[in-house]
Design a protein around this motif. Structure first.
Motif, short mmCIF file in Angstrom:
data_model
loop_
_atom_site.label_atom_id
_atom_site.label_comp_id
_atom_site.label_asym_id
_atom_site.label_seq_id
_atom_site.Cartn_x
_atom_site.Cartn_y
_atom_site.Cartn_z
N PHE A 1 28.49 20.88 53.00
CA PHE A 1 29.34 21.55 52.02
C PHE A 1 30.79 21.12 52.20
O PHE A 1 31.49 20.83 51.21
N GLU A 2 31.27 21.08 53.44
CA GLU A 2 32.65 20.65 53.69
C GLU A 2 32.86 19.19 53.31
O GLU A 2 33.94 18.81 52.86
N GLN A 3 31.84 18.36 53.45
CA GLN A 3 31.95 16.97 53.04
C GLN A 3 32.17 16.88 51.53
O GLN A 3 33.02 16.11 51.06
N VAL A 4 31.41 17.65 50.78
CA VAL A 4 31.55 17.66 49.33
C VAL A 4 32.93 18.18 48.94
O VAL A 4 33.62 17.61 48.07
N MET A 5 33.36 19.28 49.57
CA MET A 5 34.69 19.83 49.29
C MET A 5 35.77 18.78 49.53
O MET A 5 36.68 18.60 48.70
N GLY A 6 35.70 18.10 50.66
CA GLY A 6 36.72 17.12 50.99
C GLY A 6 36.79 16.01 49.96
O GLY A 6 37.88 15.63 49.49
N TYR A 7 35.62 15.47 49.59
CA TYR A 7 35.61 14.39 48.60
C TYR A 7 36.18 14.88 47.27
O TYR A 7 37.04 14.23 46.67
N TYR A 8 35.68 16.02 46.83
CA TYR A 8 36.06 16.52 45.51
C TYR A 8 37.56 16.78 45.41
O TYR A 8 38.21 16.38 44.43
N TRP A 9 38.14 17.41 46.43
CA TRP A 9 39.52 17.83 46.31
C TRP A 9 40.52 16.71 46.58
O TRP A 9 41.61 16.69 45.99
N VAL A 10 40.20 15.73 47.41
CA VAL A 10 41.08 14.57 47.53
C VAL A 10 41.10 13.80 46.22
O VAL A 10 42.17 13.41 45.72
N THR A 11 39.93 13.59 45.64
CA THR A 11 39.87 12.88 44.35
C THR A 11 40.60 13.66 43.27
O THR A 11 41.33 13.08 42.44
N THR A 12 40.46 14.98 43.26
CA THR A 12 41.16 15.80 42.28
C THR A 12 42.67 15.69 42.44
O THR A 12 43.41 15.62 41.45
N ALA A 13 43.14 15.66 43.70
CA ALA A 13 44.58 15.52 43.94
C ALA A 13 45.10 14.19 43.39
O ALA A 13 46.17 14.13 42.78
N GLN A 14 44.35 13.12 43.60
CA GLN A 14 44.76 11.83 43.07
C GLN A 14 44.72 11.83 41.54
O GLN A 14 45.61 11.28 40.88
N ARG A 15 43.72 12.47 40.98
CA ARG A 15 43.64 12.58 39.53
C ARG A 15 44.83 13.37 38.96
O ARG A 15 45.32 13.08 37.87
N TYR A 16 45.27 14.37 39.70
CA TYR A 16 46.46 15.13 39.28
C TYR A 16 47.67 14.22 39.21
O TYR A 16 48.43 14.24 38.23
N LEU A 17 47.87 13.40 40.23
CA LEU A 17 49.02 12.48 40.23
C LEU A 17 48.93 11.50 39.06
O LEU A 17 49.94 11.20 38.41
N GLN A 18 47.73 11.02 38.78
CA GLN A 18 47.58 10.12 37.64
C GLN A 18 47.81 10.84 36.31
O GLN A 18 48.37 10.25 35.37
N HIS A 19 47.43 12.11 36.25
CA HIS A 19 47.68 12.92 35.05
C HIS A 19 49.18 13.03 34.78
O HIS A 19 49.60 13.11 33.61
N LEU A 20 49.99 12.99 35.83
CA LEU A 20 51.45 13.04 35.66
C LEU A 20 52.02 11.70 35.19
O LEU A 20 53.19 11.64 34.81
N GLY A 21 51.23 10.64 35.24
CA GLY A 21 51.68 9.32 34.80
C GLY A 21 51.82 8.31 35.92
O GLY A 21 52.18 7.15 35.65
N PHE A 22 51.54 8.70 37.15
CA PHE A 22 51.66 7.75 38.25
C PHE A 22 50.47 6.79 38.22
O PHE A 22 49.32 7.19 38.28
N GLY A 23 50.81 5.51 38.10
CA GLY A 23 49.79 4.49 37.94
C GLY A 23 49.63 4.02 36.51
O GLY A 23 48.90 3.08 36.23
N SER A 24 50.35 4.68 35.57
CA SER A 24 50.36 4.23 34.18
C SER A 24 51.81 4.03 33.75
O SER A 24 52.38 2.95 33.90
#
Length: 341
Positions: free
Chosen positions: A112-135
């Motif tokens: 369960f903690e493995q899934v949480m870790g993967y999901y939330w790191v990816t979500t954090a990076q997706r948040y930064l991209q949502h702000l325009g970082f990387g575009s």
């Protein structure tokens, strides 16, 4: 994740980063899978401050907090390996994806903690991209990091710049069960990705802890909605049930009243609450998207040993450059209210 945590960052910050991973196309990380996670943690979701760790038990009161979530950017190997994170755990079998889905692991399983870790790191990076970082803006931390789950027995988690990895501890509530702990540590990786070895003195270290707290709140509110049952500026409501007395459990808060320099204590987590309140006030004035964008963009101009004043001036300059005089005034006012400018 008390105020004694992550004290070794400055000591290892001068080590070289791990070699960059080979370039990969977007198609190499196009797989998705469903899995079970907290969004972001049971105390915040359920508004129940009486929840306890109960030695990792999966008890009935926690049942409504489990959510089916979609994991993105996977490499299709069946492991929790993706474009932005690869999960490593030595305390249990690796979680495996079968037919586009993970078993419905709960907190009494290491997976369960493995899934949480993967999901939330990816979500954090997706948040930064949502702000325009990387575009529209330059990329931020778009590297694959290693996330070590439950490999440290204490109630602590930390980012290691020398290896560009994050370790999440298992003392008390396992740190990987609280999205805000995961994202806080990812905040250190973000700053290190922007400024190699960031955080080499007291004030820059305090800025690092403050930004981790700010990013944790910003990402989880963006992903799950502003909390309705707990205070939004409260960080790590679930993890902190193991070491705070309540009645409201918080590791730290973004809306404190500390003022520079009289409230400086010489400890990065405590002093970080001065900086995080300024960031919180900028967010209150400008909204999440504009505030977080200028806060992150400003960090490219920081030095590894930046001072509060120099970092504040860089943040005001980023506000002016991105959004003009009104935003710059909001940032200036926020730092002035803390005694920084």
């Amino acid at each position: 994740m008390r105020n004694t945590r992550r004290l070794a960052l400055a000591a290892v910050a001068a080590f070289p980063l791990m070699a960059a991973l080979p370039a990969a196309s977007a198609a190499d990380f196009g797989a998705t899978a469903t899995g079970t996670a907290f969004s972001p943690n049971p105390v915040q979701q359920l508004g129940d401050q009486s929840l306890t760790d109960a030695k990792d038990a999966d008890y009935a009161a926690l049942a409504p907090a489990y959510r089916q979530s979609t994991l993105t950017d996977l490499d299709g190997s069946g492991s929790l390996t993706g474009r932005y994170v690869r999960v490593k755990s030595d305390t249990g079998k690796a979680a495996r994806i079968d037919g586009g889905a993970l078993p419905a692991y709960h907190r009494d399983s290491d997976q369960f903690e493995q899934v949480m870790g993967y999901y939330w790191v990816t979500t954090a990076q997706r948040y930064l991209q949502h702000l325009g970082f990387g575009s529209g803006l330059r990329p931020v931390n778009q590297r694959q990091i290693e996330l070590r789950i439950n490999q440290y027995g204490g109630d602590n988690s930390f980012f290691r710049p020398d290896k560009a990895n994050i370790t999440l501890g298992k003392g008390g509530v396992d740190d990987a069960e609280d999205a805000e702990v995961i994202v806080h540590e990812y905040g250190h990786s973000v700053q290190d990705g922007q400024v190699t070895g960031f955080g080499t003195n007291l004030e820059s270290g305090a800025i690092g802890e403050a930004f981790g707290d700010y990013l944790a709140v910003a990402v989880t509110s963006w992903a799950t909605g502003t909390p309705a049952k707990t205070p939004e500026p409260c960080v790590a409501d679930w993890d902190s049930v193991s070491y705070t007395s309540g009645p409201t459990h918080c590791l730290r808060r973004l809306d404190g009243t500390k003022h520079y320099p009289e409230d400086v204590r010489g400890e990065v987590h405590a002093d970080g609450e001065i900086w995080s309140r300024a960031l919180w006030d900028i967010r209150q004035a400008l909204g999440d998207a504009r505030a977080s964008t200028l806060i992150v963009e400003a960090q490219f101009a920081f030095a590894p040993d930046t001072s509060f004043k120099a970092a504040a001036e860089a943040t005001v300059a980023a506000a002016q450059r991105l959004y003009g005089a009104t935003a710059a005034r909001a940032a200036t006012d926020a730092f002035a209210a803390r005694g920084i400018l």
